[in-house]
Scaffold this motif. Structure first.
Motif, PDB file in Angstrom:
ATOM      1  N   HIS A  86       5.047  -4.100  -9.097  1.00  0.00           N
ATOM      2  CA  HIS A  86       4.952  -5.141 -10.113  1.00  0.00           C
ATOM      3  C   HIS A  86       6.394  -5.406 -10.545  1.00  0.00           C
ATOM      4  N   ASP A  97       7.628  -1.698 -11.820  1.00  0.00           N
ATOM      5  CA  ASP A  97       6.619  -0.636 -11.724  1.00  0.00           C
ATOM      6  C   ASP A  97       6.243  -0.513 -10.251  1.00  0.00           C
ATOM      7  N   TRP A 136       4.197   2.015  -7.193  1.00  0.00           N
ATOM      8  CA  TRP A 136       3.359   3.147  -6.789  1.00  0.00           C
ATOM      9  C   TRP A 136       3.365   3.238  -5.272  1.00  0.00           C
ATOM     10  N   VAL A 145      -1.561   9.001  -4.514  1.00  0.00           N
ATOM     11  CA  VAL A 145      -0.906   7.836  -5.105  1.00  0.00           C
ATOM     12  C   VAL A 145       0.112   8.357  -6.113  1.00  0.00           C
ATOM     13  N   ASP A 166      -6.050 -12.101  -5.699  1.00  0.00           N
ATOM     14  CA  ASP A 166      -5.917 -12.254  -7.147  1.00  0.00           C
ATOM     15  C   ASP A 166      -5.395 -10.960  -7.769  1.00  0.00           C
ATOM     16  N   GLY A 192      -6.722  -8.544  -9.144  1.00  0.00           N
ATOM     17  CA  GLY A 192      -7.494  -7.359  -8.785  1.00  0.00           C
ATOM     18  C   GLY A 192      -7.066  -6.740  -7.463  1.00  0.00           C
ATOM     19  N   ASP A 193      -6.391  -7.506  -6.621  1.00  0.00           N
ATOM     20  CA  ASP A 193      -5.915  -6.972  -5.344  1.00  0.00           C
ATOM     21  C   ASP A 193      -4.566  -6.282  -5.484  1.00  0.00           C
ATOM     22  N   VAL A 199      -3.901  -4.042  -8.259  1.00  0.00           N
ATOM     23  CA  VAL A 199      -3.966  -2.921  -9.214  1.00  0.00           C
ATOM     24  C   VAL A 199      -3.753  -1.621  -8.436  1.00  0.00           C
ATOM     25  N   LYS A 200      -3.327  -0.602  -9.172  1.00  0.00           N
ATOM     26  CA  LYS A 200      -3.033   0.709  -8.589  1.00  0.00           C
ATOM     27  C   LYS A 200      -4.164   1.251  -7.702  1.00  0.00           C
ATOM     28  N   GLY A 201      -5.395   1.047  -8.138  1.00  0.00           N
ATOM     29  CA  GLY A 201      -6.545   1.620  -7.442  1.00  0.00           C
ATOM     30  C   GLY A 201      -6.744   1.112  -6.020  1.00  0.00           C
ATOM     31  N   VAL A 202      -6.215  -0.069  -5.692  1.00  0.00           N
ATOM     32  CA  VAL A 202      -6.437  -0.585  -4.336  1.00  0.00           C
ATOM     33  C   VAL A 202      -5.696   0.245  -3.295  1.00  0.00           C
ATOM     34  N   GLN A 205      -5.859   3.289  -2.811  1.00  0.00           N
ATOM     35  CA  GLN A 205      -6.715   4.337  -2.251  1.00  0.00           C
ATOM     36  C   GLN A 205      -7.671   3.820  -1.196  1.00  0.00           C
ATOM     37  N   ARG A 206      -7.780   2.532  -1.037  1.00  0.00           N
ATOM     38  CA  ARG A 206      -8.727   2.058  -0.024  1.00  0.00           C
ATOM     39  C   ARG A 206      -8.024   1.354   1.134  1.00  0.00           C
ATOM     40  N   ILE A 207      -6.723   1.553   1.238  1.00  0.00           N
ATOM     41  CA  ILE A 207      -5.983   0.959   2.346  1.00  0.00           C
ATOM     42  C   ILE A 207      -6.264   1.695   3.643  1.00  0.00           C
ATOM     43  N   ARG A 208      -6.330   3.024   3.571  1.00  0.00           N
ATOM     44  CA  ARG A 208      -6.635   3.821   4.764  1.00  0.00           C
ATOM     45  C   ARG A 208      -7.901   4.610   4.523  1.00  0.00           C
TER      46      ARG A 208
END
Lengths: 286, 412
Positions: free
Chosen positions: A123, A131, A133, A142, A273, A275-276, A278-281, A283-286
């Protein structure tokens, strides 16, 4: 094992972060009257600084409205002996809400294989540290990382972290130098000076063409004032009024090393957008 | 492993069914194969343990499928190690094998075996409780077994909420009688005991909230289920230890404050179910000096303090002599380390650290180094040394197990 791994992956990922941001996205459709709120500190108060600022702003603002983008890139690192090594990366970028913040970007490493799946979410800010991560796929970890390392190179590449946010208008103050004919193309030459802390540069000189208002060349001067690197931007292509350079060649004059950054076709307005990014995404890249 | 095979079979069927439809999606296959040699310069402390050299081979493959719209994903990652010296270290595990559905970006559902990491600090992973430790791999507790789960993640503007249902508890792996880095008595992993309301096949539950607020990253978690850390009891034969797993409830907090080149980190847990409710925490920092010596090298300095007030002294229980809580080596310890990244084309990096027990001055040191060779190989060097080990320190069993590991990995 994982700790060392995480560090090198970190470096590798950082390598890229900036690329994702709106860097090499200098602009087209010029607007002379600033419709955005100017940052008066960046604008300055001498005729040279105001004219330099306006040329830079015309560049930056012509990029406004790109929305979001996705692109694949390859980075070719070449040492003085001519040996090369390559990395491939995917970038997703979400346009900044306004000029007081930077873009959001997600960079994913596809190769070399040992760092495949490593991802960096940024960010970007203007004068404050970004910012960031990092996602380390082997550990599924993360990690919030420091973004204080502006002038550091990454993974042997000739790009410094700060080189990737070069077009954030308010990161610099400016001074108009004059016009120059380069290979039949008229260019505005503008000096710019970093306003953010910890820059490795005292000055950059940018050549911006008068036709489509894109940066064609940038020279970087180090802390001692010597010419350190030259960036050449080429293969500009237009996407509905938005211009993107597809080849960025950085040459380091001190080490004779080079790094080419080559983009594939850009995709715009892909439906990304907030939502794509945020930090949490991560964890679902791999 | 049978559970793993079932998961793979189900996922393969699901993937084939999905890819047979109009949306073919995209398959991707790759992997890595590694040769490793561990060298122990000292003679073994206990009978049956091998001397000096421990070669092994490692294979991990990675099969993925993603639908064209990126909403459906299948991941299958089996892992195997073949060890020349320790039969218990030769093992296979389904590290990951799951189906994941990603909705229009605010929730995700994962079903299958997966790995999850929680935490911020480096010297010990206190709050990281979802996956069981694969203890034959290394003693740093960073290698994990795949954990069967149903995980629902909500990614909202108020933060991230993860809800876990965890069937299929995995028992911890330990080196066998032949192996180095074991206790004086070997552990019979085939005959675990479940006590204090724990039972084989019980389902575990966990919930985690995480978010960031400016420079603060915060995670709050709760877990109710079977302790990943076993206690031990001496087997009736007298020649082995049996692992004892308890039902526990644990709450935890992990934080990081990022300020320029400083990262301030902390983790804490409160756990009930193993004797008196206890507290454990780790707090410290990582400070990075960029471009030291006017080169492109970065040096990170790390320091952490570790505290744990669990009661792991010996007591007599129903099945014999044991402890109220699992043993720990980290009651009152200090860790300091350095991380050097060369930022070269080969991503060369080194990490070294030392842990000192503040009560008895037992000391252990480690160093890890890594470098890429060409595009598809990496070389790694790891070493751990034990000094001045107090006879009552947990590490006393390892006092003659200083080792040096070299690993060469080829990615394909």
């Amino acid at each position: 094992m994982s700790n060392t791994l995480s560090m090198s992956a970190l470096k590798a990922a950082l390598a890229v972060t900036l690329l994702g941001a709106s860097f090499f996205s200098l602009p087209a459709s010029a607007q002379d009257q600033p419709t955005h709120a100017d940052d008066l500190m960046a604008r300055g108060d001498t005729p040279e600084s105001i004219k330099g600022y306006e040329i830079a702003a015309r560049s930056d603002r012509s990029d406004a409205g790109f929305g979001d983008s996705k692109v694949e890139a390859s980075m070719v690192l070449r040492n003085a002996a001519g040996q090369t090594s390559e990395r491939s990366l995917s970038f997703s970028t979400l346009e900044k809400e306004n000029e007081t913040v930077g873009d959001k970007s997600l960079v994913i490493f596809n190769s070399p294989r040992d760092v495949e799946g490593t991802a960096l979410l940024s960010h970007a800010k203007i004068l404050d540290p970004d910012d960031q991560w990092l996602f380390l796929p082997a550990l599924k970890r993360v990690k919030r990382i420091s973004s204080a390392n502006k002038s550091g190179p990454f993974v042997g590449s000739e790009f410094a972290f700060e080189d990737f946010t070069l077009t954030e208008l308010n990161k610099f103050t400016y001074a108009y130098v004059g016009e120059e004919d380069v290979d039949g193309m008229m260019m505005d030459v503008v000096d710019r000076f970093p306003r953010y802390e910890k820059s490795g540069y005292t000055k950059q000189i940018s050549w911006i063409d008068q036709d489509i208002y894109q940066a064609r060349k940038i020279e970087f001067y180090d802390r001692r004032g010597g010419l350190l690197k030259t960036l050449t931007l080429s293969d500009y292509r237009e996407y509905d009024g938005i211009w993107r350079a597809h080849k960025l060649a950085m040459v380091n004059h001190k080490t004779n090393k080079e790094t080419d950054l080559i983009y594939s076709e850009f995709q715009f307005k892909t439906g990304l957008d907030e939502g794509d990014f945020v930090k949490g995404v991560l964890q679902r890249i791999r | 492993m049978r559970q793993g095979l079932n998961i793979v079979a189900a996922l393969t069927c699901a993937a084939l069914a999905a890819s047979g439809g109009a949306s073919a999606g995209e398959w991707e296959f790759d992997g890595e194969i590694a040769g490793e040699v561990r060298y122990f310069p000292q003679s073994a402390q206990f009978p049956d343990q091998f001397e000096h050299w421990q070669p092994s081979l490692i294979l991990q493959t990675d099969l993925r499928w993603k639908s064209d719209d990126d909403k459906h994903q299948i991941v299958i990652i089996p892992f195997g190690r073949l060890d020349a010296q320790d039969d218990s270290r030769s093992h296979v595990d389904l590290r990951e094998g799951y189906y994941r559905y990603v909705s229009d970006s605010d929730w995700t559902l994962l079903i299958g075996a997966a790995k999850v990491f929680w935490g911020t600090v480096e010297s010990r992973h206190l709050v990281d409780i979802i996956n069981q430790t694969d203890g034959v791999e290394d003693i740093d507790e960073e290698d994990k077994l795949g954990q069967p789960m149903v995980k629902l993640s909500l990614l909202k503007d108020w933060g991230q909420l993860d809800l876990f249902v965890l069937p299929g508890f995995r028992t911890r792996t330990f080196p066998g009688p032949d192996g180095r880095l074991r206790f004086a008595l070997p552990i019979d992993t085939e005959n675990p005991i479940f006590e204090r309301n724990a039972r084989r096949g019980a389902v575990d539950y966990a919930v985690r909230y995480s978010n960031f607020f400016g420079n603060w990253d915060v995670g709050v978690s709760a877990f109710h289920g079977t302790s990943r850390e076993p206690r031990f009891v001496i087997a009736p034969t007298g020649g082995e230890l049996l692992p004892v797993y308890d039902r526990i409830t644990q709450g935890s907090l992990d934080v990081q404050y990022t300020a320029g080149a400083w990262l301030w980190k902390g983790e804490a847990i409160v756990r009930g179910g193993q004797g008196k409710t206890f507290f454990a925490g780790v707090a410290g920092f990582e400070y990075t000096i960029y471009q030291i010596f006017e080169k492109s090298w970065d040096l990170g300095l790390l320091a952490e303090y570790l505290y744990d007030d669990r009661d792991d002294g010996f007591v007599t229980e129903t099945f014999g002599l044991t402890s109220e809580a699992p043993f720990t080596a980290f009651q009152n310890d200090v860790f300091a380390g350095g991380r050097l990244a060369f930022n070269d084309t080969q991503d060369t990096s080194m990490l070294a650290g030392v842990s000192v027990d503040a009560d008895d001055s037992s000391l252990s040191m480690f160093i890890e180094a890594e470098r890429r060779l060409g595009q598809n190989w990496t070389a790694e060097l790891e070493s751990r040394l034990f000094f001045n080990v107090d006879p009552v320190n947990l590490a006393n069993s390892f006092r003659d197990d200083d080792f040096l590991t070299f690993r060469l990995t080829r990615y394909f």
